[in-house]
Structure formats: C-alpha cells, structure tokens
Motif scaffolding. Structure first.
Motif, PDB file in Angstrom:
ATOM      1  N   PHE A  72       0.828  -1.197   0.000  1.00  0.00           N
ATOM      2  CA  PHE A  72       0.000   0.000   0.000  1.00  0.00           C
ATOM      3  C   PHE A  72       0.866   1.252   0.000  1.00  0.00           C
ATOM      4  CE2 PHE A  72      -3.466   2.748   1.015  1.00  0.00           C
ATOM      5  CZ  PHE A  72      -3.030   3.600   2.017  1.00  0.00           C
ATOM      6  N   VAL A  73       0.439   2.246  -0.771  1.00  0.00           N
ATOM      7  CA  VAL A  73       1.118   3.545  -0.778  1.00  0.00           C
ATOM      8  C   VAL A  73       0.189   4.624  -0.232  1.00  0.00           C
ATOM      9  CG1 VAL A  73       2.150   5.331  -2.230  1.00  0.00           C
ATOM     10  CG2 VAL A  73       2.597   2.908  -2.725  1.00  0.00           C
ATOM     11  N   ALA A  74      -1.001   4.743  -0.826  1.00  0.00           N
ATOM     12  CA  ALA A  74      -1.933   5.792  -0.406  1.00  0.00           C
ATOM     13  C   ALA A  74      -3.321   5.466  -0.915  1.00  0.00           C
ATOM     14  CB  ALA A  74      -1.496   7.150  -0.933  1.00  0.00           C
ATOM     15  N   ASP A  75      -4.330   5.996  -0.241  1.00  0.00           N
ATOM     16  CA  ASP A  75      -5.678   5.890  -0.771  1.00  0.00           C
ATOM     17  C   ASP A  75      -6.447   7.168  -0.506  1.00  0.00           C
ATOM     18  OD1 ASP A  75      -7.716   4.004   1.632  1.00  0.00           O
ATOM     19  OD2 ASP A  75      -6.194   5.524   1.961  1.00  0.00           O
ATOM     20  N   ILE A  76      -7.528   7.316  -1.246  1.00  0.00           N
ATOM     21  CA  ILE A  76      -8.358   8.511  -1.125  1.00  0.00           C
ATOM     22  C   ILE A  76      -9.816   8.090  -1.262  1.00  0.00           C
ATOM     23  CG2 ILE A  76      -8.125   9.036  -3.606  1.00  0.00           C
ATOM     24  CD1 ILE A  76      -8.164  12.038  -2.777  1.00  0.00           C
ATOM     25  N   ARG A  77     -10.632   8.630  -0.406  1.00  0.00           N
ATOM     26  CA  ARG A  77     -12.051   8.272  -0.418  1.00  0.00           C
ATOM     27  C   ARG A  77     -12.795   9.058  -1.487  1.00  0.00           C
ATOM     28  NH1 ARG A  77     -13.833   6.894   5.778  1.00  0.00           N
ATOM     29  NH2 ARG A  77     -11.931   5.779   6.332  1.00  0.00           N
ATOM     30  N   TRP A  78     -14.091   8.809  -1.520  1.00  0.00           N
ATOM     31  CA  TRP A  78     -14.924   9.461  -2.509  1.00  0.00           C
ATOM     32  C   TRP A  78     -14.865  10.977  -2.374  1.00  0.00           C
ATOM     33  CZ3 TRP A  78     -16.434   6.118   1.321  1.00  0.00           C
ATOM     34  CH2 TRP A  78     -16.538   4.773   0.951  1.00  0.00           C
ATOM     35  N   SER A  79     -14.791  11.433  -1.141  1.00  0.00           N
ATOM     36  CA  SER A  79     -14.582  12.858  -0.927  1.00  0.00           C
ATOM     37  C   SER A  79     -13.110  13.158  -1.175  1.00  0.00           C
ATOM     38  CB  SER A  79     -14.941  13.262   0.498  1.00  0.00           C
ATOM     39  OG  SER A  79     -13.970  12.784   1.393  1.00  0.00           O
ATOM     40  N   TYR A  80     -12.802  14.377  -1.384  1.00  0.00           N
ATOM     41  CA  TYR A  80     -11.441  14.753  -1.727  1.00  0.00           C
ATOM     42  C   TYR A  80     -10.545  14.890  -0.501  1.00  0.00           C
ATOM     43  CZ  TYR A  80     -13.438  16.016  -6.237  1.00  0.00           C
ATOM     44  OH  TYR A  80     -14.070  15.984  -7.435  1.00  0.00           O
ATOM     45  N   THR A  81     -11.140  14.956   0.660  1.00  0.00           N
ATOM     46  CA  THR A  81     -10.360  15.390   1.816  1.00  0.00           C
ATOM     47  C   THR A  81      -9.836  14.264   2.689  1.00  0.00           C
ATOM     48  OG1 THR A  81     -12.384  15.612   3.101  1.00  0.00           O
ATOM     49  CG2 THR A  81     -11.583  17.569   1.934  1.00  0.00           C
ATOM     50  N   ILE A  82     -10.335  13.051   2.525  1.00  0.00           N
ATOM     51  CA  ILE A  82      -9.909  11.970   3.402  1.00  0.00           C
ATOM     52  C   ILE A  82      -8.891  11.113   2.664  1.00  0.00           C
ATOM     53  CG2 ILE A  82     -10.642   9.983   4.744  1.00  0.00           C
ATOM     54  CD1 ILE A  82     -13.357  11.309   5.050  1.00  0.00           C
ATOM     55  N   THR A  83      -7.678  11.152   3.137  1.00  0.00           N
ATOM     56  CA  THR A  83      -6.595  10.400   2.525  1.00  0.00           C
ATOM     57  C   THR A  83      -5.811   9.654   3.593  1.00  0.00           C
ATOM     58  OG1 THR A  83      -5.089  12.294   2.684  1.00  0.00           O
ATOM     59  CG2 THR A  83      -6.341  12.056   0.644  1.00  0.00           C
ATOM     60  N   ARG A  84      -5.014   8.704   3.154  1.00  0.00           N
ATOM     61  CA  ARG A  84      -4.197   7.914   4.070  1.00  0.00           C
ATOM     62  C   ARG A  84      -2.930   7.536   3.333  1.00  0.00           C
ATOM     63  NH1 ARG A  84      -7.210   2.872   6.303  1.00  0.00           N
ATOM     64  NH2 ARG A  84      -7.826   2.893   4.109  1.00  0.00           N
ATOM     65  N   TYR A  85      -1.829   7.448   4.078  1.00  0.00           N
ATOM     66  CA  TYR A  85      -0.536   7.164   3.478  1.00  0.00           C
ATOM     67  C   TYR A  85       0.208   6.102   4.262  1.00  0.00           C
ATOM     68  CZ  TYR A  85      -1.417  11.524   1.023  1.00  0.00           C
ATOM     69  OH  TYR A  85      -1.976  12.513   0.249  1.00  0.00           O
ATOM     70  N   ALA A  86       1.006   5.349   3.548  1.00  0.00           N
ATOM     71  CA  ALA A  86       1.948   4.459   4.209  1.00  0.00           C
ATOM     72  C   ALA A  86       3.012   5.308   4.897  1.00  0.00           C
ATOM     73  CB  ALA A  86       2.594   3.531   3.191  1.00  0.00           C
ATOM     74  N   ASP A  87       3.527   4.818   5.997  1.00  0.00           N
ATOM     75  CA  ASP A  87       4.537   5.571   6.743  1.00  0.00           C
ATOM     76  C   ASP A  87       5.755   5.904   5.876  1.00  0.00           C
ATOM     77  OD1 ASP A  87       4.015   3.877   9.942  1.00  0.00           O
ATOM     78  OD2 ASP A  87       2.970   5.546   8.992  1.00  0.00           O
ATOM     79  N   ALA A  88       6.089   5.007   4.960  1.00  0.00           N
ATOM     80  CA  ALA A  88       7.302   5.191   4.151  1.00  0.00           C
ATOM     81  C   ALA A  88       7.213   6.387   3.205  1.00  0.00           C
ATOM     82  CB  ALA A  88       7.577   3.930   3.349  1.00  0.00           C
ATOM     83  N   VAL A  89       5.993   6.837   2.914  1.00  0.00           N
ATOM     84  CA  VAL A  89       5.835   7.920   1.941  1.00  0.00           C
ATOM     85  C   VAL A  89       5.198   9.164   2.552  1.00  0.00           C
ATOM     86  CG1 VAL A  89       5.608   6.196   0.126  1.00  0.00           C
ATOM     87  CG2 VAL A  89       3.551   7.256   1.080  1.00  0.00           C
TER      88      VAL A  89
END
Length: 122
Positions: free
Chosen positions: A47-64
């Motif tokens: 996993f690197v990153a993901d983004i929900r249907w809305s533009y504001t909720i994101t998540r990242y792997a610690d490495a990036v």
C-alpha cells in the motif's frame, strides 16, 4: 467494469519529483475509493496511499508520508500521485486500484491498472 490506465512513471534521480496519473473509464468514478500500490522486484505489492470518494480523506503508508500526495479529480475521472523527494527505495511498479471501500489491503480492491515503472537512481 472499470478500466484503469496509469501514466507518468520514469527514471529519475534521488530527490526528484514525479506525478503519476491514473485515468479511469467504464464506471462511475466518483463512487469508488482509489488507491495507489507499488511492487518492487521480489517483494509483495504494498500500500502507498488511498483517497475516499470525498477529496479530503486520505491515508498514506509511513514510508511515503510527507513526501507523496494523493488527489483525485472526479470531473476528469483521474487520480494522481505526486511524489516528491524520491528515494532509491521508492523504485517499483506503481499500480492504481479502485474499490468500494477505502482500505490499505490489496485484496479489497476490485479493479487494477497495468502499472507504471518508477526507477529512482542514487
């Protein structure tokens, strides 16, 4: 059926930046959670990153975290991955994926692109 096509990969030097794009077609793009994953030779897809249907909720792997930014443009059916301060350990094939649920697990994504190679030289 959703088709995903990644672009923007290439060969860069450590410290450089790249922006990956993933163009989607064949579905209602705005209804999907989108993720970026990568796979280095001999390693599992991660996993690197993901983004929900809305533009504001994101998540990242610690490495990036702090170096990469995921974004989406629902009007263009496109998700992006801005990668700054690239490191040799970022070298991998990068895949975008679409799924019903925002998650960091490979198995939860239904649709995948063919991948784009990113190579970072030291």
């Amino acid at each position: 059926q959703v088709q995903l096509v990644e672009s923007g990969g290439g060969l860069v030097q450590a410290g450089d930046s790249l922006r990956l794009s993933c163009a989607a077609s064949g579905g209602t793009f705005s209804s999907y959670a989108m993720g970026w994953f990568r796979q280095a030779p001999g390693k599992e897809r991660e996993f690197v990153a993901d983004i929900r249907w809305s533009y504001t909720i994101t998540r990242y792997a610690d490495a990036v975290k702090g170096r990469f930014t995921i974004s989406r443009d629902n009007a263009k059916n496109t998700v992006y991955l801005q990668m700054n301060s690239l490191k040799p350990e970022d070298t991998a094939v990068y895949y975008c994926a679409a799924g019903q649920t925002p998650t960091n697990r490979v198995r939860d994504y239904t649709y995948w692109g063919q991948g784009t190679q990113v190579t970072v030289s030291s």
